[in-house]
Scaffold this active site. Structure first.
Site, PDB file in Angstrom:
ATOM      1  N   GLY A 213      -0.609   0.150  -5.076  1.00 48.69           N
ATOM      2  CA  GLY A 213      -2.035   0.136  -5.626  1.00 48.69           C
ATOM      3  C   GLY A 213      -2.571   0.146  -5.760  1.00 48.69           C
TER       4      GLY A 213
ATOM      5  N   TYR B 131      11.724  -3.836  -6.983  1.00 50.03           N
ATOM      6  CA  TYR B 131      10.980  -4.359  -7.693  1.00 50.03           C
ATOM      7  C   TYR B 131       9.459  -2.937  -6.533  1.00 50.03           C
ATOM      8  CZ  TYR B 131       5.609  -5.234 -10.089  1.00 50.03           C
ATOM      9  OH  TYR B 131       4.674  -5.429 -10.302  1.00 50.03           O
TER      10      TYR B 131
ATOM     11  N   ASN C 236       0.432   1.027   5.894  1.00 49.54           N
ATOM     12  CA  ASN C 236       1.154   0.207   4.610  1.00 49.54           C
ATOM     13  C   ASN C 236       2.017  -0.863   5.564  1.00 49.54           C
ATOM     14  OD1 ASN C 236       2.294  -0.932   2.537  1.00 49.54           O
ATOM     15  ND2 ASN C 236       4.070   0.272   2.740  1.00 49.54           N
ATOM     16  N   GLY C 237       1.112  -2.498   4.856  1.00 49.74           N
ATOM     17  CA  GLY C 237       2.036  -3.690   5.941  1.00 49.74           C
ATOM     18  C   GLY C 237       1.181  -4.669   5.898  1.00 49.74           C
TER      19      GLY C 237
ATOM     20  N   ASP D 108      14.623  -9.150 -16.281  1.00 48.40           N
ATOM     21  CA  ASP D 108      13.421  -9.076 -15.311  1.00 48.40           C
ATOM     22  C   ASP D 108      13.639  -9.124 -13.538  1.00 48.40           C
ATOM     23  OD1 ASP D 108      11.376  -8.726 -14.443  1.00 48.40           O
ATOM     24  OD2 ASP D 108      10.213  -9.811 -15.075  1.00 48.40           O
TER      25      ASP D 108
ATOM     26  N   CYS E 262       0.989  -1.107  -0.272  1.00 46.73           N
ATOM     27  CA  CYS E 262      -0.338  -0.122   0.061  1.00 46.73           C
ATOM     28  C   CYS E 262       0.994   1.321  -0.287  1.00 46.73           C
ATOM     29  CB  CYS E 262      -0.747   0.034   1.078  1.00 46.73           C
ATOM     30  SG  CYS E 262      -2.174  -1.150   1.692  1.00 46.73           S
TER      31      CYS E 262
HETATM   32  P1  AMP Z   1       5.229 -14.176 -12.466  1.00 43.06           P
HETATM   33  O1  AMP Z   1       4.759 -14.008 -14.214  1.00 43.06           O
HETATM   34  O2  AMP Z   1       4.284 -14.483 -11.437  1.00 43.06           O
HETATM   35  O3  AMP Z   1       6.780 -14.752 -12.343  1.00 43.06           O
HETATM   36  O4  AMP Z   1       5.437 -12.789 -11.606  1.00 43.06           O
HETATM   37  C1  AMP Z   1       7.420 -11.835 -12.158  1.00 43.06           C
HETATM   38  C2  AMP Z   1       6.754 -11.310 -12.786  1.00 43.06           C
HETATM   39  O5  AMP Z   1       5.683 -10.089 -12.224  1.00 43.06           O
HETATM   40  C3  AMP Z   1       7.799 -10.036 -12.839  1.00 43.06           C
HETATM   41  O6  AMP Z   1       8.113  -9.432 -14.551  1.00 43.06           O
HETATM   42  C4  AMP Z   1       7.758  -8.612 -11.909  1.00 43.06           C
HETATM   43  O7  AMP Z   1       8.107  -7.888 -12.613  1.00 43.06           O
HETATM   44  C5  AMP Z   1       6.050  -9.155 -10.878  1.00 43.06           C
HETATM   45  N1  AMP Z   1       6.038  -8.536 -10.116  1.00 43.06           N
HETATM   46  C6  AMP Z   1       7.235  -9.254  -8.901  1.00 43.06           C
HETATM   47  N2  AMP Z   1       5.974  -8.946  -8.168  1.00 43.06           N
HETATM   48  C7  AMP Z   1       5.365  -8.366  -7.791  1.00 43.06           C
HETATM   49  C8  AMP Z   1       4.104  -8.228  -7.161  1.00 43.06           C
HETATM   50  N3  AMP Z   1       4.693  -8.904  -5.927  1.00 43.06           N
HETATM   51  N4  AMP Z   1       3.208  -7.923  -7.616  1.00 43.06           N
HETATM   52  C9  AMP Z   1       3.158  -6.962  -8.988  1.00 43.06           C
HETATM   53  N5  AMP Z   1       4.261  -7.817 -10.124  1.00 43.06           N
HETATM   54  C10 AMP Z   1       4.986  -8.005  -9.574  1.00 43.06           C
END
Ligand code: AMP
Length: 477
Positions: free
Chosen positions: A28, A255, A100-101, A361, A2
């Site tokens: 969010g 991220y 947030n948390g 990535d 958040c």
């Molecule tokens: P996945 O497709 O499930 O392997 O998720 C990895 C991708 O989702 C990567 O491109 C990340 O940039 C993004 N990502 C990783 N963690 C999160 C998160 N908690 N919320 C939203 N996007 C995420």
């Protein structure tokens, strides 16, 4: 995850809070809300983005020089507006809060609040647990002469009782403005100020980028277990309450936070460059010789470009991104998620065609994104594809507010790197080593539970079970 903001000013603060929320939108998009205090609390909140929620906002009814704002990304708790923040109570004081948390011992807290204080919570939102726990502590004090020590003592009790991650901002009606952090300092919270003709305006926010936009000077971060109270005469009081070994969420740097934010005196972009350089060292040892390094836009830009610089290999933008598509990560079903990745990203054909491409990535969680990217790059004619993750293998769900899915869906929970390579269809898969990441943060102790399974707070089991249960329920819908 958040985003939170609180402003204690002289003029009406609602516009500033809404503008601030826009800068935190990446934290969010499920709901947004505001509360201002002017003799009573005025609240406006709803589901969706800041623009949607505040489209028909009756600004003229929201006069007040103290207020809070929140953008929500649901983890535990529903995405319904009833769970949106801020929330407020009237007894023993008017109290309003955003946080947030994620609280991890919520079952125990809910039971305690009911059995010991007869408070029956009508929400699954954990901010209510924090707020009511604070209210029950304040209730024990001399209500007419509430002192700063009373407030700090009450927050300290909250820190003893509530386990998990929380960076909270609170209005205590007619008394002042309070911010506090959990004993581990898992989530960021920064304090800023702005000098005006009328006096100094103070603000707290999840990220410093909010201050850049609103013209505030960044003063500092809250320390683990710290509480800061600004009284009605604008005097600042601070104290360290319950404190444990710091465990700042490293995924904020990887991220979550914006690249232009400064957290714990470190620019997020520079942290990504440091991680990219460390990755380059590992990559060099593989002996692979890519023609170009590309990123998965946008969060991986600094990792990829730093690696490229370090290795002397050209960096290119090899994937075009559609910025107007929603978030693939939290789309509930797998088919939808795959479709969304395809709609969101498209290879830039001549850049990748006939080349050995290293694609970076920030992370691989379920592998949906990476598998689709590898397929797309192959279709676009890439000769070889090396998939690089700037974070170590994600193996465990996060119980502190970041959606990392459930264990059964997390790829690296069940498979070794070479099996993951085969699953993705890549020619190589390279992860950042956890030891390297920990080494990079020798001087800032981090939470790396999603990689190591070492949850710094207690009660993680309870939270892990809840995440599993919630996922099962959402899969059924
Ligand atoms: P996945 O497709 O499930 O392997 O998720 C990895 C991708 O989702 C990567 O491109 C990340 O940039 C993004 N990502 C990783 N963690 C999160 C998160 N908690 N919320 C939203 N996007 C995420």
């Amino acid at each position: 995850m958040c985003g939170v903001i609180g402003v204690f000013g002289y003029d009406n603060v609602a516009t500033e809070i809404i503008n601030g929320l826009q800068t935190l939108q990446h934290r969010g998009q499920d709901s947004a809300g505001i509360v201002v205090f002017n003799g009573s609390f005025k609240m406006h909140k709803g589901s969706g983005t800041v623009t949607n929620v505040f489209k028909h906002f009756p600004l003229e009814r929201f006069a007040g020089e103290i207020g809070l704002g929140h953008v929500r990304y649901s983890t535990i708790g529903s995405t319904e507006a009833v769970d949106a923040q801020p929330i407020a109570v009237n007894y023993p004081y008017g109290l309003a809060m955003v946080h947030n948390g994620n609280v991890v011992n919520f079952n125990e807290l809910r039971r305690k609040l009911y059995e010991e204080h007869h408070r029956l919570l009508d929400t699954s939102n954990d901010v209510a647990l924090i707020l009511y726990t604070l209210a029950t502590q304040l209730e024990k004090k001399d209500l007419r002469n509430l002192s700063v020590d009373d407030i700090f003592d009450s927050v300290q009790k909250v820190q003893e009782i509530v386990q998990g991650a929380y960076s909270a901002i609170t209005i205590i009606a007619n008394k002042g403005f309070l911010a506090f952090a959990d004993p581990y300092g898992i989530r960021p919270l920064v304090m800023g100020r702005k000098f005006t003709d009328k006096g100094v305006v103070y603000a707290f926010a999840s990220e410093s980028t909010t201050f850049d936009f609103l013209g505030y000077e960044l003063m500092r971060d809250l320390k683990p277990g710290e509480m800061i109270f600004i009284d009605n005469d604008r005097h600042i009081h601070s104290k360290i309450g319950v404190t444990k070994q710091q465990a700042f969420c490293v995924f904020e740097y990887i991220y979550f936070a914006r690249e232009d934010s400064v957290i714990h005196n470190r620019l997020v972009a520079s942290e990504r460059v440091r991680m990219g350089k460390r990755l380059a060292e590992k990559f060099r040892k593989t002996g692979l010789e890519p023609d170009i390094i590309i990123d998965v836009p946008n969060s991986a830009y600094f990792f990829a470009s730093a690696m490229a610089e370090e290795l002397g290999i050209p960096y290119r933008r090899g994937l075009a991104k559609n910025y107007h598509i929603g978030r693939s990560f939290i789309t509930p079903n797998q088919q939808e998620r795959e479709k969304m990745v395809r709609q969101k990203l498209n290879p830039i054909r001549d850049i990748v065609c006939c080349k050995k491409v290293a694609v970076v990535d920030d992370s691989i969680v379920r592998g949906t994104t990476s598998k689709r990217i590898v397929e797309m790059l192959r279709q676009a004619g890439a000769k070889e594809i090396y998939f690089i993750s700037a974070s170590p293998p994600v193996k465990h769900p996060c119980v502190y507010g970041i959606d990392m899915s459930v264990k059964r869906e997390i790829l690296a929970s069940h498979y070794e790197v070479d099996e993951i390579r085969r699953y993705l269809g890549a020619d190589a898969v390279i992860y950042q080593d956890l030891e390297d990441l920990i080494d990079l943060y020798k001087d800032l102790p981090i939470c790396h539970a999603c990689f190591s399974g070492q949850y710094p707070t207690g009660a993680a089991e309870e939270a892990l079970e809840a995440i599993e249960k919630e996922k099962l329920e959402s899969d059924r819908v």
